[in-house]
Design an enzyme around this catalytic site. Structure first.
Site, PDB file in Angstrom:
ATOM      1  N   CYS A 534       2.266   8.611  40.187  1.00 52.61           N
ATOM      2  CA  CYS A 534       1.325   9.639  40.328  1.00 52.61           C
ATOM      3  C   CYS A 534       2.145  10.866  41.252  1.00 52.61           C
ATOM      4  O   CYS A 534       2.146  12.233  40.891  1.00 52.61           O
ATOM      5  CB  CYS A 534       0.326   9.155  41.569  1.00 52.61           C
ATOM      6  N   HIS A 589      -3.197   7.815  46.551  1.00 51.04           N
ATOM      7  CA  HIS A 589      -3.096   8.446  45.214  1.00 51.04           C
ATOM      8  C   HIS A 589      -3.084   9.661  45.234  1.00 51.04           C
ATOM      9  O   HIS A 589      -3.692  10.406  46.288  1.00 51.04           O
ATOM     10  CB  HIS A 589      -4.397   7.807  44.217  1.00 51.04           C
ATOM     11  N   HIS A 601      -3.399  13.707  36.747  1.00 52.22           N
ATOM     12  CA  HIS A 601      -2.739  12.837  37.638  1.00 52.22           C
ATOM     13  C   HIS A 601      -2.642  11.708  36.987  1.00 52.22           C
ATOM     14  O   HIS A 601      -3.156  11.141  35.684  1.00 52.22           O
ATOM     15  CB  HIS A 601      -3.855  12.471  38.793  1.00 52.22           C
TER      16      HIS A 601
END
Ligand SMILES: [Zn+2]
Length: 635
Positions: A534, A589, A601
């Site tokens: 990420c 995240h 993402h």
């Protein structure tokens, strides 16, 4: 005078850039239902790798027209498939994650084929795998050849037949044929290939199609093609484990008498684990003072950087034993997390009276612009208590709370700091006014500029544009009328005293670069379209736009300026970094905004699009509830 600002800003706020994205087909990533592969141990081999930069055995195939490299797409499929299998409960081992030979020879030392292929199967033996699968794409001098081919050697070292290997081959062909284009059907191909014959573990080589066939070659480079190959393979492995589990377990026990069955790990109680890590073993949380100490330890050690949030807690205990949790939090998940941690510490029954910020008393005008040259902020709604930072003229703030009879506001500035400031330091705005103010072309003051006795401080950011009627001067807006400007909201500043902001262009560039990762498999530590994690996606995209940002999410939370805390979610521009909280209050995240509330993402199994706006085709409640805040790298 206020009307002048409102009229201009409403116009300027209209056009927010959006990075166009051609969707994958299907646009949503494949996520297995249930955990049908619990107990399975499998080794995946992405065929070839390392050819172009290492001396070695024969090279992989190339697309006849596209020149796509077989080893690259094999890796894409393997990385993607690995996640599907793992999400379904399997234990997966990979022979390689990047562009390399598996054998570890010096770069100039040629690796012979048997040595390289043997190293791949050796991993399956070492990990006591039930199955070994090597992923490939085919090539043939006959250009019309067009179909799935499975290579096996269904005879073990003692010369006995291996019916499980035949079953595996048939299931692979049957399921993969459903997801890839084919024109011919090949029965499984019995060949004494080292990848199929060197082990008694049921082993197969899947050749998804012929790169020498112009149709297949054109298909295999379309976005998401590797995903279809992975899904077909996943379905075959699920059938294999469902239909032949007993046989596979029996064979594994015979081949590896020391192996033990794989049992699924029990679900982890995150809050119990946090409590154990923070609190001395065997010591109860018996008093309100203990509980307050536990919560401050949680804030100090578990929250990725508390600067981006406001969390204040105060625990008391009533005579009847009830624990009462008071305070205020700027995110619902933080409010819940504090209570759940206390519950894990045995503080029950518990009343959670933490107030959710922004406070409803603020009404619609929950945003503001600093209207004074500079103003200190405090830790309490009183003067000179626990100084936090300074707000500069023109600085946008998010209002969170109001206190002391309305004389103080709790605000969050662009650095993420929260603090109390006197009410006369801030011009309050509605969301529409605020977004409009921030969307205008802006300039930064390069030095202090005096307008009569009113100071425009160095570093301040204010809406500005060159004054057409006054060469060398810029017309600068100030947030509210002052005496020094004759009670107007604009003034003239020499052009050499300021620099215009670059605006949205850099963010669009970063978002365009990020877009090329769509469909790339999630690989922890990865920063390439062959596999990316990420924060690696953010850092690669911004690197392409010419700016180095920190590598990890826990560092990226402090990059650039805060633009959209939870209470202002959705105010995103392409390139903004978006952060998400887990249920324990930790940033876990991150992704990158594409504009229009859409976020790109990398989350297993792959890089995909998510919207936090209800009603959008990519809307995800999971991500919307975990949205934490966003930071803008280039304002
Ligand atoms: Zn191959």
């Amino acid at each position: 005078m206020g009307a002048f600002i409102l009229a201009v800003v409403t116009m300027a706020g209209a056009a927010a850039p959006v990075v166009p994205i051609a969707p994958l087909d299907p646009a949503e990533p494949f996520v297995p239902e249930g955990r049908p592969l619990e107990g399975l141990v499998i080794t995946l081999d992405a065929g070839h790798g390392g050819h172009a930069h290492q001396a070695g055995y024969a090279g992989s195939a190339r697309g006849i027209n596209t020149r796509v490299v077989e080893g690259d797409i094999n890796l894409l499929v393997a990385a993607q498939l690995r996640w599907h299998l793992q999400m379904a409960g399997a234990t997966v081992h990979m022979t390689r994650w990047d562009d390399r030979r598996v054998t570890l020879n010096p770069p100039d030392r040629a690796t012979v084929r048997a040595e390289e292929l043997g190293a791949r199967l050796a991993l399956a033996e070492a990990t006591r795998s039930h199955l070994f699968l090597s992923l490939h794409h085919n090539s043939s001098p006959r250009r019309t050849a067009h179909g799935v081919m499975i290579l096996i050697w269904p005879t073990d070292k003692a010369g006995r037949p291996q019916p499980l290997e035949v079953a595996f081959a048939d299931l692979l062909r049957e399921e993969v044929e459903k997801t890839v284009p084919t024109a011919e059907r090949f029965s499984h191909y019995v060949v004494d290939h080292p990848l199929a014959s060197a082990s008694d573990i049921p082993s197969a080589v899947v050749e998804y199609g012929f790169l020498s066939n112009p149709d297949f070659d054109a298909w295999v480079v379309t976005p998401g093609a590797h995903r279809k190959e992975a899904i077909g393979t996943y379905n075959a492995i699920v059938r294999m484990w469902t239909e032949h589990r007993a046989g596979l377990e029996e064979l594994r026990t015979r081949l590896f008498p020391d192996s033990t069955p794989v049992t699924p790990a029990p679900p982890r109680d995150e809050f119990a684990a946090i409590f154990r890590s923070l609190w001395p073993a065997g010591t109860p949380v018996a008093t309100a003072a203990d509980a307050n100490r536990l919560l401050s330890l949680w804030r100090a050690t578990r929250l990725s950087d508390a600067t981006n949030f406001h969390v204040r807690t105060a625990v008391t205990r009533r005579d009847d034993g009830t624990w009462v949790l008071d305070g205020a939090a700027s995110h619902p998940l933080l409010r819940e997390a504090a209570a759940r941690l206390l519950a894990a510490a045995g503080c029950t029954p518990l009343e959670n009276q933490i107030r959710q910020l922004p406070a409803p008393e603020l009404g619609e005008a929950r945003w503001g612009i600093t209207r004074v040259p500079f103003a200190l902020t405090w830790g309490e709604p009183r003067e000179h208590v626990d100084v936090q930072t300074s707000l500069l003229l023109g600085e946008p703030v998010h209002l969170l709370d109001i206190a002391a009879g309305g004389d103080y506001y709790l605000v969050q500035g662009i650095d993420g700091y929260t603090g109390w400031v006197r009410r006369d330091a801030v011009r309050r705005m509605t969301r529409e006014e605020f977004d409009g103010w921030r969307a205008r072309p802006r300039a930064r003051l390069l030095r202090d500029v005096m307008v009569d006795d009113f100071r425009l401080p160095v570093g301040a950011v204010l809406p500005a544009e060159p004054a057409a009627d006054q060469p060398g001067m810029a017309r600068v807006l100030i947030p509210a009328p002052v005496r020094a400007t004759g009670m107007t909201t604009q003034t003239l500043v020499p052009m050499e005293a300021l620099t215009m902001e670059r605006g949205a262009a850099a963010g669009v560039l970063a978002a365009e670069a990020a877009r090329t990762f769509l469909g790339a498999p999630y690989v922890f530590g990865g920063r390439s379209v062959q596999g990316v994690d990420c924060s690696g996606l953010n850092s690669a995209a911004w690197s392409a736009a010419g700016i180095t940002i920190p590598r990890d999410a826990r560092q990226q939370v402090m990059a650039g300026e805060l633009v959209a805390p939870w209470s202002h979610r959705g105010a995103l521009r392409p390139g903004d970094l978006v952060f998400f909280l887990d249920e324990t209050g930790k940033v876990f995240h991150t992704g990158i905004a594409m504009g229009g509330g859409v976020i790109l993402h990398s989350s297993p199994p792959e890089v995909h699009l998510t919207s936090i706006e209800p009603g959008h085709p990519h809307y995800s409640e999971f991500w919307a509830t975990r949205y934490a805040f966003s930071r803008r790298i280039v304002p």
